[in-house]
Every structure is written in structure tokens, then in C-alpha cells.
Motif scaffolding. Structure first.
Motif, PDB file in Angstrom:
ATOM      1  N   MET A  14      52.930  18.440  39.779  1.00 31.89           N
ATOM      2  CA  MET A  14      53.968  19.150  39.788  1.00 31.89           C
ATOM      3  C   MET A  14      54.008  19.463  41.128  1.00 31.89           C
ATOM      4  O   MET A  14      53.391  19.256  42.156  1.00 31.89           O
ATOM      5  N   ASP A  15      55.112  19.208  41.571  1.00 28.10           N
ATOM      6  CA  ASP A  15      55.701  19.440  42.773  1.00 28.10           C
ATOM      7  C   ASP A  15      56.036  20.905  43.401  1.00 28.10           C
ATOM      8  O   ASP A  15      55.861  22.252  42.809  1.00 28.10           O
ATOM      9  N   ARG A  16      56.897  20.943  44.511  1.00 23.13           N
ATOM     10  CA  ARG A  16      57.131  21.884  45.474  1.00 23.13           C
ATOM     11  C   ARG A  16      57.937  23.117  44.461  1.00 23.13           C
ATOM     12  O   ARG A  16      59.017  22.801  43.693  1.00 23.13           O
ATOM     13  N   GLY A  17      57.571  24.381  44.531  1.00 21.92           N
ATOM     14  CA  GLY A  17      58.473  25.184  43.378  1.00 21.92           C
ATOM     15  C   GLY A  17      58.434  25.373  42.020  1.00 21.92           C
ATOM     16  O   GLY A  17      58.460  26.196  41.411  1.00 21.92           O
ATOM     17  N   ASP A  18      57.546  24.676  41.576  1.00 22.88           N
ATOM     18  CA  ASP A  18      56.738  25.005  39.998  1.00 22.88           C
ATOM     19  C   ASP A  18      56.126  26.029  40.423  1.00 22.88           C
ATOM     20  O   ASP A  18      55.480  26.144  41.243  1.00 22.88           O
ATOM     21  N   GLU A  19      55.703  26.910  39.002  1.00 23.04           N
ATOM     22  CA  GLU A  19      54.935  27.739  38.888  1.00 23.04           C
ATOM     23  C   GLU A  19      54.108  27.242  37.647  1.00 23.04           C
ATOM     24  O   GLU A  19      54.476  26.556  36.444  1.00 23.04           O
ATOM     25  N   SER A  45      52.121  28.380  47.804  1.00 20.46           N
ATOM     26  CA  SER A  45      53.020  28.721  48.557  1.00 20.46           C
ATOM     27  C   SER A  45      52.965  30.042  48.209  1.00 20.46           C
ATOM     28  O   SER A  45      53.397  30.913  48.771  1.00 20.46           O
ATOM     29  N   LYS A  46      52.409  31.116  46.731  1.00 17.68           N
ATOM     30  CA  LYS A  46      52.268  32.186  46.576  1.00 17.68           C
ATOM     31  C   LYS A  46      51.603  31.779  45.007  1.00 17.68           C
ATOM     32  O   LYS A  46      51.506  30.909  43.794  1.00 17.68           O
ATOM     33  N   ALA A  47      50.173  32.887  45.200  1.00 16.16           N
ATOM     34  CA  ALA A  47      49.210  33.149  43.884  1.00 16.16           C
ATOM     35  C   ALA A  47      49.842  34.768  44.392  1.00 16.16           C
ATOM     36  O   ALA A  47      49.354  35.701  44.757  1.00 16.16           O
ATOM     37  N   GLU A  48      49.498  35.018  42.628  1.00 15.78           N
ATOM     38  CA  GLU A  48      49.391  35.935  42.432  1.00 15.78           C
ATOM     39  C   GLU A  48      48.456  36.100  41.698  1.00 15.78           C
ATOM     40  O   GLU A  48      48.037  35.949  40.229  1.00 15.78           O
ATOM     41  N   ILE A  49      46.836  37.286  41.703  1.00 18.88           N
ATOM     42  CA  ILE A  49      45.775  37.068  41.526  1.00 18.88           C
ATOM     43  C   ILE A  49      45.650  38.721  40.638  1.00 18.88           C
ATOM     44  O   ILE A  49      45.937  39.932  41.458  1.00 18.88           O
ATOM     45  N   GLN A  50      44.957  38.737  39.785  1.00 25.61           N
ATOM     46  CA  GLN A  50      44.491  40.116  39.161  1.00 25.61           C
ATOM     47  C   GLN A  50      43.659  40.037  38.828  1.00 25.61           C
ATOM     48  O   GLN A  50      42.142  39.454  38.486  1.00 25.61           O
ATOM     49  N   THR A  51      43.611  42.010  39.098  1.00 26.23           N
ATOM     50  CA  THR A  51      41.852  41.861  38.747  1.00 26.23           C
ATOM     51  C   THR A  51      41.590  42.860  37.503  1.00 26.23           C
ATOM     52  O   THR A  51      42.128  44.443  37.491  1.00 26.23           O
ATOM     53  N   PHE A  52      41.034  42.392  35.969  1.00 27.31           N
ATOM     54  CA  PHE A  52      41.028  43.826  34.939  1.00 27.31           C
ATOM     55  C   PHE A  52      40.339  45.109  35.995  1.00 27.31           C
ATOM     56  O   PHE A  52      39.417  45.398  35.463  1.00 27.31           O
ATOM     57  N   ILE A  53      40.788  46.108  35.751  1.00 26.36           N
ATOM     58  CA  ILE A  53      40.157  47.651  35.887  1.00 26.36           C
ATOM     59  C   ILE A  53      40.024  48.587  34.896  1.00 26.36           C
ATOM     60  O   ILE A  53      41.077  49.444  34.261  1.00 26.36           O
ATOM     61  N   PRO A  54      38.090  48.416  34.494  1.00 25.93           N
ATOM     62  CA  PRO A  54      38.052  49.001  32.914  1.00 25.93           C
ATOM     63  C   PRO A  54      38.657  50.459  32.606  1.00 25.93           C
ATOM     64  O   PRO A  54      38.934  50.955  31.513  1.00 25.93           O
ATOM     65  N   GLU A  55      38.197  51.024  33.448  1.00 24.28           N
ATOM     66  CA  GLU A  55      39.220  52.665  33.606  1.00 24.28           C
ATOM     67  C   GLU A  55      39.895  52.788  33.309  1.00 24.28           C
ATOM     68  O   GLU A  55      40.982  53.841  33.232  1.00 24.28           O
ATOM     69  N   LYS A  56      41.270  51.996  34.067  1.00 22.84           N
ATOM     70  CA  LYS A  56      42.454  52.503  34.175  1.00 22.84           C
ATOM     71  C   LYS A  56      43.362  51.929  31.676  1.00 22.84           C
ATOM     72  O   LYS A  56      43.980  52.035  32.108  1.00 22.84           O
ATOM     73  N   GLY A  57      42.735  50.314  32.271  1.00 22.42           N
ATOM     74  CA  GLY A  57      42.600  49.704  31.226  1.00 22.42           C
ATOM     75  C   GLY A  57      43.736  49.100  31.849  1.00 22.42           C
ATOM     76  O   GLY A  57      45.172  48.661  30.802  1.00 22.42           O
ATOM     77  N   GLU A  58      44.032  48.387  32.867  1.00 28.64           N
ATOM     78  CA  GLU A  58      44.850  47.155  32.848  1.00 28.64           C
ATOM     79  C   GLU A  58      44.347  46.160  34.458  1.00 28.64           C
ATOM     80  O   GLU A  58      43.446  47.107  34.584  1.00 28.64           O
ATOM     81  N   PHE A  59      45.442  45.677  34.663  1.00 28.33           N
ATOM     82  CA  PHE A  59      45.248  44.519  35.428  1.00 28.33           C
ATOM     83  C   PHE A  59      46.434  45.046  37.319  1.00 28.33           C
ATOM     84  O   PHE A  59      46.995  46.240  36.982  1.00 28.33           O
ATOM     85  N   GLU A  60      44.980  45.028  38.062  1.00 23.40           N
ATOM     86  CA  GLU A  60      46.114  44.852  39.604  1.00 23.40           C
ATOM     87  C   GLU A  60      46.184  44.116  39.848  1.00 23.40           C
ATOM     88  O   GLU A  60      45.435  42.631  39.765  1.00 23.40           O
ATOM     89  N   HIS A 107      41.303  36.001  38.012  1.00 26.23           N
ATOM     90  CA  HIS A 107      42.458  36.305  36.285  1.00 26.23           C
ATOM     91  C   HIS A 107      43.447  36.309  37.494  1.00 26.23           C
ATOM     92  O   HIS A 107      44.320  36.294  38.467  1.00 26.23           O
ATOM     93  N   ILE A 108      44.379  34.901  36.939  1.00 23.88           N
ATOM     94  CA  ILE A 108      45.848  34.522  37.337  1.00 23.88           C
ATOM     95  C   ILE A 108      47.018  35.243  37.180  1.00 23.88           C
ATOM     96  O   ILE A 108      47.068  34.312  35.745  1.00 23.88           O
ATOM     97  N   LYS A 109      48.228  35.790  37.057  1.00 28.66           N
ATOM     98  CA  LYS A 109      49.270  35.852  36.370  1.00 28.66           C
ATOM     99  C   LYS A 109      50.450  34.422  36.987  1.00 28.66           C
ATOM    100  O   LYS A 109      50.617  34.334  36.376  1.00 28.66           O
ATOM    101  N   SER A 110      50.389  34.269  38.298  1.00 31.48           N
ATOM    102  CA  SER A 110      51.099  33.117  38.749  1.00 31.48           C
ATOM    103  C   SER A 110      50.597  32.058  39.565  1.00 31.48           C
ATOM    104  O   SER A 110      49.901  33.634  40.554  1.00 31.48           O
ATOM    105  N   LEU A 111      51.284  31.212  39.937  1.00 29.59           N
ATOM    106  CA  LEU A 111      51.218  29.940  41.040  1.00 29.59           C
ATOM    107  C   LEU A 111      52.168  29.962  41.479  1.00 29.59           C
ATOM    108  O   LEU A 111      52.502  28.568  40.335  1.00 29.59           O
ATOM    109  N   THR A 112      52.239  29.362  42.696  1.00 28.24           N
ATOM    110  CA  THR A 112      53.667  28.632  43.002  1.00 28.24           C
ATOM    111  C   THR A 112      53.195  27.494  44.219  1.00 28.24           C
ATOM    112  O   THR A 112      53.187  27.990  44.688  1.00 28.24           O
ATOM    113  N   VAL A 113      53.724  25.874  43.126  1.00 28.71           N
ATOM    114  CA  VAL A 113      53.402  24.861  44.167  1.00 28.71           C
ATOM    115  C   VAL A 113      53.972  24.778  45.682  1.00 28.71           C
ATOM    116  O   VAL A 113      55.407  25.352  46.000  1.00 28.71           O
TER     117      VAL A 113
END
Length: 145
Positions: A14-19, A45-60, A107-113
Motif C-alpha cells: 500500500m502506498d501514501r494515502g491508502d487506508e 500518517s494517521k491511526a484511529e485506535i479503539q478500546t471497547f468500554i464494556p460499561e458503556k457498550g461502545e468503543f472509545e 482495536h483498529i478503526k482505520s490506518l492511513t499509510v
């Protein structure tokens, strides 16, 4: 993105800008890969990293930007009965700031090369791993049925 298939394994650059996640899902759809595992390394250049919060039932979600090293990427792609594609991806990312070197991951939501990423993708041969919905987490788990 460019890739080649050798034997049963795909090697993806994957090259520059690819997600990364969307490229992997697009490759699976194009090649008719219903389930697979993958791993890789690269620069981001960018990483969106998630953590599941069981008490909320959602990812941060935390977003990192700048010069990021993709130290380790591992994940899988599965499909449901309607051939909708889902990924489950984790990664470790290293970065440097004025206080030194650091690591982040999860846990990964998105990663940009930033410059390149090198991914090995191995399809499931002789079967398919499906998706089973889990009420507690609101997400899907492997289904071998």
C-alpha cells in the motif's frame, strides 16, 4: 495499492494515502475472498485506535497523527450469510514526541499509510468462517456453522 498472489497467499503493498482496512476489504471483494487472516508492517500518517468500554457498550476512539511506525498489524476478514464483509483488526503503533518513544495499540478503526505498508493476506482454504452476532458487545464473532 498493488498486490500479487503467490500460491494461496496475497502480498500487498500500500502506498501514501491508502487506508489499510478499506484496501484489504476491497481486495477481498475483488478476489472473492470470503474469509482470511492478515498481518503487516509499515509507516503511517494517521491511526484511529479503539478500546471497547464494556460499561458503556461502545468503543472509545483515540487518533494519532504524525510519523507513526506500524510495528505489528494482525487481523481477519469474515462475511455473513449476505456476503457483507467485516474486519477485526488489532495493531501496535510506535511514535516519538518531545518526551521520547511511545507505543499505542488496540482495536483498529482505520490506518492511513504515510509511505508504504506491506501486508500478507492468507485466505481460508477449503471452507469459510462466518459471522455470529453477539448481543453483549454489539459486534460479530467467528461462526463455524
Amino acid at each position: 495499492m498493488d498486490y500479487r498472489k503467490f500460491s494461496d497467499t496475497y502480498y500487498v503493498r500500500m502506498d501514501r494515502g491508502d487506508e489499510i482496512i478499506s484496501c484489504i476489504l476491497d481486495l477481498c471483494k475483488k478476489e472473492g475472498i470470503a474469509s482470511c487472516i492478515f498481518s503487516g508492517i509499515g509507516g503511517l500518517s494517521k491511526a484511529e485506535i479503539q478500546t471497547f468500554i464494556p460499561e458503556k457498550g461502545e468503543f472509545e476512539t483515540d487518533t494519532l497523527t504524525g510519523m507513526l511506525e506500524l510495528v505489528s498489524l494482525t487481523g481477519n476478514v469474515i462475511t455473513d450469510d449476505d456476503m457483507n464483509y467485516y474486519h477485526h483488526t488489532h495493531a501496535a503503533v510506535a511514535y516519538k514526541d518531545e518526551n521520547g518513544h511511545h507505543m499505542s495499540g488496540g482495536h483498529i478503526k482505520s490506518l492511513t499509510v504515510l509511505y508504504t505498508a506491506e501486508i500478507e493476506l492468507r485466505p481460508v482454504i477449503g471452507g469459510k468462517i462466518g459471522r455470529m452476532y453477539n448481543e453483549e458487545t454489539g459486534s460479530g464473532f467467528w461462526d463455524f456453522g
